[in-house]
Design a protein around this motif. Structure first.
Motif, PDB file in Angstrom:
ATOM      1  N   LEU B 127      50.795 -29.922  22.061  1.00 40.23           N
ATOM      2  CA  LEU B 127      49.615 -30.402  21.720  1.00 40.23           C
ATOM      3  C   LEU B 127      49.612 -30.435  20.405  1.00 40.23           C
ATOM      4  CD1 LEU B 127      47.217 -31.471  23.602  1.00 40.23           C
ATOM      5  CD2 LEU B 127      46.126 -29.587  23.484  1.00 40.23           C
ATOM      6  N   GLU B 129      48.367 -30.274  16.460  1.00 46.23           N
ATOM      7  CA  GLU B 129      47.438 -29.288  15.791  1.00 46.23           C
ATOM      8  C   GLU B 129      46.187 -30.003  15.217  1.00 46.23           C
ATOM      9  OE1 GLU B 129      49.926 -27.269  12.733  1.00 46.23           O
ATOM     10  OE2 GLU B 129      50.836 -26.047  14.206  1.00 46.23           O
ATOM     11  N   GLN B 130      46.267 -31.002  14.934  1.00 48.95           N
ATOM     12  CA  GLN B 130      45.237 -31.874  14.457  1.00 48.95           C
ATOM     13  C   GLN B 130      44.351 -32.537  15.446  1.00 48.95           C
ATOM     14  OE1 GLN B 130      45.403 -34.069  10.904  1.00 48.95           O
ATOM     15  NE2 GLN B 130      47.040 -32.833   9.988  1.00 48.95           N
ATOM     16  N   ARG B 131      43.266 -32.476  15.888  1.00 45.55           N
ATOM     17  CA  ARG B 131      42.489 -33.094  16.816  1.00 45.55           C
ATOM     18  C   ARG B 131      41.091 -33.700  16.446  1.00 45.55           C
ATOM     19  NH1 ARG B 131      43.201 -28.167  20.746  1.00 45.55           N
ATOM     20  NH2 ARG B 131      45.657 -27.967  20.216  1.00 45.55           N
ATOM     21  N   ARG B 132      40.701 -34.642  16.604  1.00 46.53           N
ATOM     22  CA  ARG B 132      39.465 -35.256  16.173  1.00 46.53           C
ATOM     23  C   ARG B 132      38.470 -35.615  17.445  1.00 46.53           C
ATOM     24  NH1 ARG B 132      39.951 -40.944  13.218  1.00 46.53           N
ATOM     25  NH2 ARG B 132      41.672 -41.372  14.424  1.00 46.53           N
ATOM     26  N   ALA B 133      37.190 -35.602  17.298  1.00 45.71           N
ATOM     27  CA  ALA B 133      36.157 -36.082  18.463  1.00 45.71           C
ATOM     28  C   ALA B 133      35.093 -36.594  17.980  1.00 45.71           C
ATOM     29  CB  ALA B 133      35.923 -34.916  19.359  1.00 45.71           C
ATOM     30  N   SER B 134      34.534 -37.511  18.510  1.00 48.02           N
ATOM     31  CA  SER B 134      33.182 -37.921  17.998  1.00 48.02           C
ATOM     32  C   SER B 134      32.204 -37.100  18.227  1.00 48.02           C
ATOM     33  CB  SER B 134      32.952 -39.096  18.722  1.00 48.02           C
ATOM     34  OG  SER B 134      31.542 -39.582  18.304  1.00 48.02           O
ATOM     35  N   HIS B 281      43.341 -38.947  19.179  1.00 43.78           N
ATOM     36  CA  HIS B 281      41.865 -38.841  19.673  1.00 43.78           C
ATOM     37  C   HIS B 281      40.745 -39.556  19.219  1.00 43.78           C
ATOM     38  CE1 HIS B 281      43.807 -35.197  21.806  1.00 43.78           C
ATOM     39  NE2 HIS B 281      44.066 -36.515  22.719  1.00 43.78           N
ATOM     40  N   ALA B 282      41.189 -40.849  18.908  1.00 47.82           N
ATOM     41  CA  ALA B 282      39.763 -41.551  18.563  1.00 47.82           C
ATOM     42  C   ALA B 282      39.003 -41.737  19.406  1.00 47.82           C
ATOM     43  CB  ALA B 282      40.342 -42.964  17.806  1.00 47.82           C
TER      44      ALA B 282
END
Lengths: 126, 283
Positions: B127, B129-134, B281-282
């Motif tokens: 997975l 290391e950088q993830r984003r979520a609204s 993960h936009a």
């Protein structure tokens, strides 16, 4: 607004969430009354443990930034911007006190410390 | 109505739901990898180029779809083996049952393909290391007007209540209350589940490659299926009251609608869209 996290960062993930929510509130990206995603949604989207998000939300609630209205969800409090400002000021004051104490402990006079701060302040671009 | 119409609808459904879906999903494999971990994807271009080719299982699924259409054609031409013939069963019913059996096996194969790929993805690609979520909460209200949502829910309630109520008013005409109600509840439950999943699921590669409109379309398709199913259930009861057996028409119309809805969900992205590799993960 989006939350960006780096799992390998030395800063714990829950603190990254807290910091970014506070920043969003301070910058006006999150306005009073805005709803936040559920703990489950945010944890699933970020692929992290739900307890991590729950911890961040609890901390933000304790700091007066968020309010949880039962099953209706979690919202930005009306006084959130003020609370964030207050928290930031408190944090800055604690850091400055620590630095001043250290400088005085190392033998500098109050006038020297004041002059030093004045010089540093003049050198920092806003 | 000619049984060739039944055949055409079920054959199209098999082609769209199995063959086209398998081909459509396969083109997103490398984008799924890039979505999970962009750094890993950049470091393993040879793995990504390998994913561009159809796997053996994917080819098997596509072959199954073609085989299914041929089997259906054999049924339509009464060329099925004698042991599989059901005496007394009308041709349309035999076509319907065969089509859904073949479709079910196709779905199992598609599910198997998804499981195999997901297992490989989880074991081989760490997975990112950088993830984003609204920070915007998702709910059905965010995708359809509130009034329309409540209108659909009201229609669903009417559809569930229609058969038991009609059986009380017209006891001689409306039969199979228990079986019909179980069917109505089961299909409604599954479609409600589909609506819930489409709203709550984690943002995936389709959202990133096809944009934020993808989830909106997905939720609307699920709600349209829910409404259409409810409408179909009410219509069936109304036809029964009028003394008309509407099961054949409902089977054909429902299959055509499902096929159209699935096709609406499958826009083919431009090649450079699918190749785009942005952080995961936009929303």
């Amino acid at each position: 607004m989006e939350i960006n996290i780096v799992t390998s960062s030395p800063e714990p993930v829950y603190e990254q969430i807290v910091r970014q929510v506070q920043h969003g509130v301070a910058e006006g990206e999150l306005k009073p009354g805005d709803a936040l995603p559920t703990v489950r949604q945010l944890a699933d989207d970020l692929q992290i443990n739900r307890n991590t998000v729950a911890r961040a939300y609890k901390l933000l609630e304790d700091r007066g930034v968020l309010v949880t209205a039962g099953r209706r969800g979690t919202f930005v409090r009306n006084e959130a911007a003020h609370e964030v400002h207050r928290a930031k000021s408190g944090q800055a004051e604690r850091a400055m006190r620590q630095t001043v104490s250290m400088l005085l402990g190392e033998g500098m006079t109050r006038a020297q410390v004041a002059a030093l701060f004045k010089n540093v302040l003049a050198g920092v671009k806003s | 109505m000619s049984e060739w119409i039944d055949f055409a609808v079920y054959a199209t459904q098999l082609i769209v739901c199995v063959l086209v879906t398998a081909r459509w999903a396969a083109q997103f494999k490398s984008a799924v990898v890039a979505d999970r971990n962009p750094e890993w994807a950049r470091a393993h271009p040879q793995v990504l180029s390998g994913l561009e080719r159809f796997s053996g299982l994917n080819l098997l699924i596509q072959a199954w779809a073609i085989f299914s259409v041929l089997v259906l054609l054999a049924w339509r031409l009464d060329l099925e083996p004698t042991v599989l013939k059901t005496p007394g069963m009308p041709g349309w019913r035999s076509l319907l049952a065969t089509a859904y059996l073949l479709l079910g096996i196709g779905f199992v194969l598609l599910g198997l393909g998804a499981i195999v790929f997901t297992r490989w993805l989880r074991s081989e690609v760490p997975l990112g290391e950088q993830r984003r979520a609204s920070l915007t909460p998702r709910s059905v209200d965010g995708f359809v007007p509130r009034g329309l949502k409540f209108a659909i829910y009201a229609l669903v309630a009417v559809a569930i209540a229609a058969r038991p109520i009609a059986s009380l008013i017209y006891p001689g005409r409306v039969t199979d209350v228990r079986q019909g109600s179980i069917f109505a509840l089961a299909t409604t439950f599954m479609l409600f589940l589909a609506v819930g999943i489409s709203v709550r699921r984690r943002p995936n590669v389709f959202d990133r490659v096809l944009g934020t409109a993808f989830r909106r379309r997905e939720v609307r398709v699920c709600l349209a299926l829910l409404a259409f199913n409810a409408l179909g259930l009410v219509t069936l009861v109304a036809l029964e009251v009028a003394g008309i057996d509407g099961r054949r028409y409902s089977g054909v119309v429902f299959s055509a609608f499902v096929t159209a809805m699935l096709a609406a969900l499958m826009p083919f992205p431009r090649r450079n869209d699918a190749d785009a590799q942005t952080p995961a993960h936009a929303a």
